[in-house]
Scaffold this motif. Structure first.
Motif, short mmCIF file in Angstrom:
data_model
loop_
_atom_site.label_atom_id
_atom_site.label_comp_id
_atom_site.label_asym_id
_atom_site.label_seq_id
_atom_site.Cartn_x
_atom_site.Cartn_y
_atom_site.Cartn_z
N GLY A 115 37.33 24.48 -15.90
CA GLY A 115 38.67 24.56 -15.32
C GLY A 115 39.04 25.97 -14.91
O GLY A 115 38.27 26.91 -15.07
N LEU A 116 40.24 26.09 -14.37
CA LEU A 116 40.66 27.32 -13.73
C LEU A 116 41.67 28.10 -14.56
O LEU A 116 42.52 28.79 -14.03
CB LEU A 116 41.27 27.00 -12.36
N ARG A 117 41.55 27.98 -15.85
CA ARG A 117 42.53 28.62 -16.71
C ARG A 117 42.62 30.12 -16.48
O ARG A 117 43.70 30.71 -16.39
CB ARG A 117 42.14 28.34 -18.17
N SER A 118 41.46 30.76 -16.32
CA SER A 118 41.46 32.22 -16.17
C SER A 118 42.17 32.63 -14.89
O SER A 118 42.91 33.62 -14.86
CB SER A 118 40.03 32.74 -16.16
N LEU A 119 41.98 31.85 -13.84
CA LEU A 119 42.62 32.18 -12.57
C LEU A 119 44.13 32.00 -12.69
O LEU A 119 44.92 32.81 -12.19
CB LEU A 119 42.06 31.29 -11.45
N TYR A 120 44.53 30.93 -13.39
CA TYR A 120 45.97 30.70 -13.55
C TYR A 120 46.60 31.83 -14.36
O TYR A 120 47.70 32.29 -14.04
CB TYR A 120 46.24 29.36 -14.22
N ASP A 149 43.91 31.45 0.08
CA ASP A 149 43.18 30.95 1.24
C ASP A 149 42.05 30.06 0.75
O ASP A 149 41.38 30.34 -0.23
CB ASP A 149 42.69 32.09 2.12
N ASP A 150 41.89 28.98 1.43
CA ASP A 150 40.80 28.03 1.25
C ASP A 150 40.52 27.67 -0.21
O ASP A 150 39.54 28.10 -0.81
CB ASP A 150 39.52 28.55 1.91
N VAL A 151 41.39 26.83 -0.73
CA VAL A 151 41.20 26.33 -2.10
C VAL A 151 39.95 25.46 -2.18
O VAL A 151 39.31 25.36 -3.22
CB VAL A 151 42.44 25.52 -2.52
N SER A 152 39.58 24.85 -1.04
CA SER A 152 38.45 23.91 -1.10
C SER A 152 37.13 24.61 -1.39
O SER A 152 36.16 23.95 -1.78
CB SER A 152 38.35 23.12 0.20
N VAL A 153 37.10 25.94 -1.24
CA VAL A 153 35.86 26.63 -1.57
C VAL A 153 35.60 26.58 -3.08
O VAL A 153 34.46 26.67 -3.53
CB VAL A 153 35.87 28.09 -1.04
N GLY A 162 40.07 17.58 -10.00
CA GLY A 162 41.16 17.48 -10.95
C GLY A 162 41.58 18.84 -11.47
O GLY A 162 42.78 19.11 -11.63
N ALA A 163 40.61 19.71 -11.68
CA ALA A 163 40.94 21.04 -12.19
C ALA A 163 41.73 21.84 -11.16
O ALA A 163 42.67 22.57 -11.51
CB ALA A 163 39.65 21.78 -12.55
N VAL A 164 41.37 21.69 -9.88
CA VAL A 164 42.11 22.42 -8.84
C VAL A 164 43.53 21.87 -8.74
O VAL A 164 44.50 22.64 -8.60
CB VAL A 164 41.40 22.31 -7.48
N LEU A 165 43.68 20.56 -8.86
CA LEU A 165 45.02 19.98 -8.79
C LEU A 165 45.87 20.40 -9.98
O LEU A 165 47.06 20.69 -9.82
CB LEU A 165 44.92 18.45 -8.71
N ASP A 166 45.24 20.45 -11.15
CA ASP A 166 45.95 20.95 -12.33
C ASP A 166 46.43 22.38 -12.09
O ASP A 166 47.58 22.73 -12.36
CB ASP A 166 45.03 20.95 -13.55
N PHE A 167 45.51 23.18 -11.56
CA PHE A 167 45.83 24.59 -11.30
C PHE A 167 47.01 24.70 -10.35
O PHE A 167 47.95 25.46 -10.60
CB PHE A 167 44.58 25.28 -10.71
N LEU A 210 46.99 17.49 -2.93
CA LEU A 210 47.86 18.63 -2.64
C LEU A 210 48.98 18.22 -1.71
O LEU A 210 50.10 18.74 -1.81
CB LEU A 210 47.05 19.77 -2.04
N THR A 211 48.71 17.31 -0.78
CA THR A 211 49.76 16.84 0.11
C THR A 211 50.86 16.17 -0.70
O THR A 211 52.04 16.30 -0.40
CB THR A 211 49.18 15.84 1.13
N HIS A 212 50.44 15.47 -1.72
CA HIS A 212 51.42 14.79 -2.58
C HIS A 212 52.32 15.80 -3.27
O HIS A 212 53.51 15.54 -3.47
CB HIS A 212 50.66 13.96 -3.61
#
Lengths: 275, 408
Positions: A115-120, A149-153, A162-167, A210-212
């Motif tokens: 997950g992306l905890r460190s980035l958050y 920029d470009d979260v999909s990367v 799921g981790a990106v959406l949580d972030f 993300l649109t949601h």
């Protein structure tokens, strides 16, 4: 900052709606010009900007911003801009060297599945310190803004959808709700529109999620009729229901052309090349 | 014509667009010191030639330093391999340093197959002149007797070329002389020589790609291509050629299964490669056997992590080979992505209908056009009928019978 886009969105650096989550997306086209727009827009609006640049280097953004009349190095020196250069930081994770331990923010690359905890935590620390303490700094900045920029990367680097959406949800809660700031994210989709169905675990699913979450979506796509040199694509603006006046803002579609120092938007079929 | 008067007495062969004005843009002297490079007209980016003149034109003048060109291989890897070798050969001629990595063939073998440069051509060639096509008869420019109106029209040139000369020409029928080749300084990475280390620290990455990235980083730091390090006396360009990434020989399973285990290995590597190149004086060409990769979404994310992306679609082995429409060409070339670097607007190609062909000595990319229809029968009859129908609809009923004999 493109003034035409401001008038379409009915906003200006002096008065913009706080607490919005703006999603930029593209398909078979390139929406990165919108990131440049929002970067210079919020810097001119005297917001405290935290920019997480994952796909391009600082020098790229600096060169483009200079053409748009904003200096990133000055903003950085004044403390207005916090710039995380994902490319540079990732290198110290991919190729660890003894002397530098690397930035904590990109340490999710060691184990992307976690997950992306460190980035958050990086985002949180950089936006919270601006609004909370920091009274010693000379200038006071407006509400905090998170640009990515470009979260999909992140998906290409092994992070789950799921981790990106949580972030993004965490960022939205912190920046939009608690601090009344704005979040702008770019997500890029692959090729062919919606032809492959539900089994597509990837950028498609990320974009839907993300649109949601978003309040405003700017969706850039190529022309449905094919490639054209004079029209680079079309942008679809979708507003979600607003609480204030309680009515649906209509969906708008414009075609656009990117120039050296700006972008021109025009209604469909009214390009100068065909009139 | 806005030409200054004194330039009018020059022979017309020396006319080039650069001579028309005395105003010259001040260029930074720092970037001009490396041989084989030139700044871009659009954004001042430092460019190197890809070795194929028409490809340079297509990419907006050349490959920008610090970027990656992705080539999606054709089915037999014959033409993509040719572009790959052109790119390396141009580096040898310009005295750039090379870094060649492969899993299938030994990099030594690849280097021995480089095409021979046509060097005497360079000395004769004047900057304003169009590159000479080998199949074009040069002495047919006599005064026309009948269609004299068309005499002054420029010759139609379907091959893509810019007005100024950049890069060299190569003869693919010969290989480069060993003495030229040996003068070049180069580094190699042959995958079978690097046994896996069984460390397993980075879960999404493969050992082969990690070793490759590490080896490339070491070369960049050791040989002084790193832009963050203090400046050495003389700067040079490192040309990185990575052959057939993603194939099973690299230990990757992208091409083998529908749901590969190492989905993110190649994309993570390309992300690291981009990070490495952006801070150094190097430029990379990567070929990927995309026809083996089932997942189109994966191919899309691979493309987005490179800067330029082109795909070759060879007619070899397909039914298009025998199609008379395509008889002049060897395949189609698709531009998948153009770079967007240091500028808002990127260079866009004029068309996307492009084809490539391999002439006797030279590989060129051209605009795809149909051959002239010289047969008397099929299509003309239908056109004539169409014209007849149109005139009848316009109520010129008396002319319909005679219009059948006209072609327009």
């Amino acid at each position: 900052m493109f003034t035409e886009l401001n008038s379409i969105l009915n906003t200006s650096p002096e008065s913009f709606t706080p607490g919005e989550f703006i999603l930029l997306s593209d398909r078979q086209s390139d929406a990165s010009f919108l990131i440049h727009h929002f970067l210079s827009f919020y810097l001119k609006a005297r917001c405290k900007v935290c920019f997480v640049a994952l796909v391009q280097s600082f020098s790229h953004y600096h060169a483009v911003s200079q053409r748009l009349g904003v200096s990133l190095t000055q903003a950085k020196e004044k403390g207005q801009l916090i710039f995380l250069e994902g490319l540079k930081e990732s290198l110290s994770v991919f190729l660890p060297q003894e002397e530098n331990a690397g930035h904590q923010a990109m340490s999710f690359l060691r184990d992307p599945a976690a997950g992306l905890r460190s980035l958050y935590e990086f985002v949180q620390s950089s936006v919270v310190e601006s609004s909370g303490g920091g009274g010693a700094s000379a200038e006071q900045w407006g509400p905090p803004v998170l640009l990515m920029d470009d979260v999909s990367v992140l998906l290409s680097l092994g992070v789950r959808v799921g981790a990106v959406l949580d972030f993004s949800h965490y960022c939205r809660t912190t920046v939009c709700s608690q601090l009344q700031g704005n979040v702008v994210m770019l997500v890029r989709c692959d090729g062919e529109a919606e032809e492959d169905d539900a089994d597509d675990e990837g950028s498609e699913q990320l974009m839907r999620g993300l649109t949601h979450q978003s309040c405003l979506t700017l969706h850039v796509q190529g022309l449905p009729t094919g490639y054209c040199r004079d029209i680079h694509g079309q942008v679809e603006f979708c507003w979600k229901k607003r609480q204030s006046d309680g009515q649906h803002a209509p969906k708008k579609v414009f075609q656009f052309k990117v120039h050296d120092k700006g972008v021109s938007f025009f209604a469909r079929g009214t390009s100068r090349a065909v009139l | 014509m806005a030409a200054p008067v004194k330039s009018m007495d020059k022979p017309p062969a020396e006319f080039s667009p650069l001579n028309f004005t005395s105003f010259q843009k001040k260029s930074r002297t720092k970037s001009l010191s490396i041989p084989g490079t030139r700044p871009s007209v659009q954004n001042g980016q430092l460019l190197v030639s890809s070795g194929v003149t028409s490809l340079d034109y297509l990419l907006g003048g050349g490959l920008a330093v610090g970027t990656v060109l992705l080539i999606e291989e054709d089915r037999y890897d014959s033409f993509s391999r040719m572009i790959f070798k052109y790119f390396l050969a141009e580096g040898v001629v310009c005295r750039h340093e090379l870094f060649v990595a492969a899993a299938q063939d030994d990099p030594d073998d690849i280097l021995q197959e480089l095409p021979a440069p046509i060097l005497d051509d360079v000395a004769i060639h004047r900057p304003g002149e169009q590159p000479r096509m080998s199949c074009e008869p040069q002495d047919t420019l006599d005064a026309m007797k009948i269609a004299w109106r068309y005499q002054n029209l420029p010759k139609v040139q379907s091959a893509l070329a810019s007005s100024s000369r950049f890069g060299h020409y190569y003869d693919v029928s010969k290989t480069m002389e060993p003495e030229i080749r040996q003068a070049a300084k180069w580094h190699r990475f042959y995958h079978p020589e690097h046994p896996p280390l069984s460390s397993g620290t980075h879960s999404p990455k493969l050992e082969s790609y990690s070793a490759l990235l590490k080896s490339l980083r070491d070369v960049i730091q050791r040989e002084g291509f790193d832009l963050t390090a203090p400046l050495p006396k003389s700067r040079n360009i490192l040309r990185v050629g990575l052959h057939s990434l993603g194939s099973a020989l690299w230990g990757d399973d992208l091409c083998c299964y529908n749901n590969p285990k190492n989905v993110h290995a190649l994309t993570s590597f390309l992300y690291g490669l981009r990070a490495l190149l952006r801070t150094s004086l190097s430029v990379a060409v990567v070929t990927v056997p995309s026809h083996l990769i089932q997942d189109r979404a994966l191919m899309g994310s691979i493309t987005r992590l490179c800067d330029n992306a082109i795909a070759l679609e060879s007619f070899k082995g397909s039914e298009r080979e025998t199609n008379p429409l395509y008889k002049d060409y060897h395949g189609l070339l698709h531009v998948r992505q153009v770079p967007r670097l240091n500028c808002l607007a990127s260079h866009l190609p004029d068309h996307k209908d492009l084809a490539f062909k391999l002439k006797r000595k030279q590989f060129t990319i051209e605009r795809l056009h149909l051959p002239p229809d010289l047969s008397e029968t099929v299509s003309r009859v239908s056109k004539g009928e169409l014209a007849g129908a149109a005139t009848a609809a316009a109520a010129c009923s008396s002319a319909t019978s005679s219009a059948k004999h006209l072609d327009f």
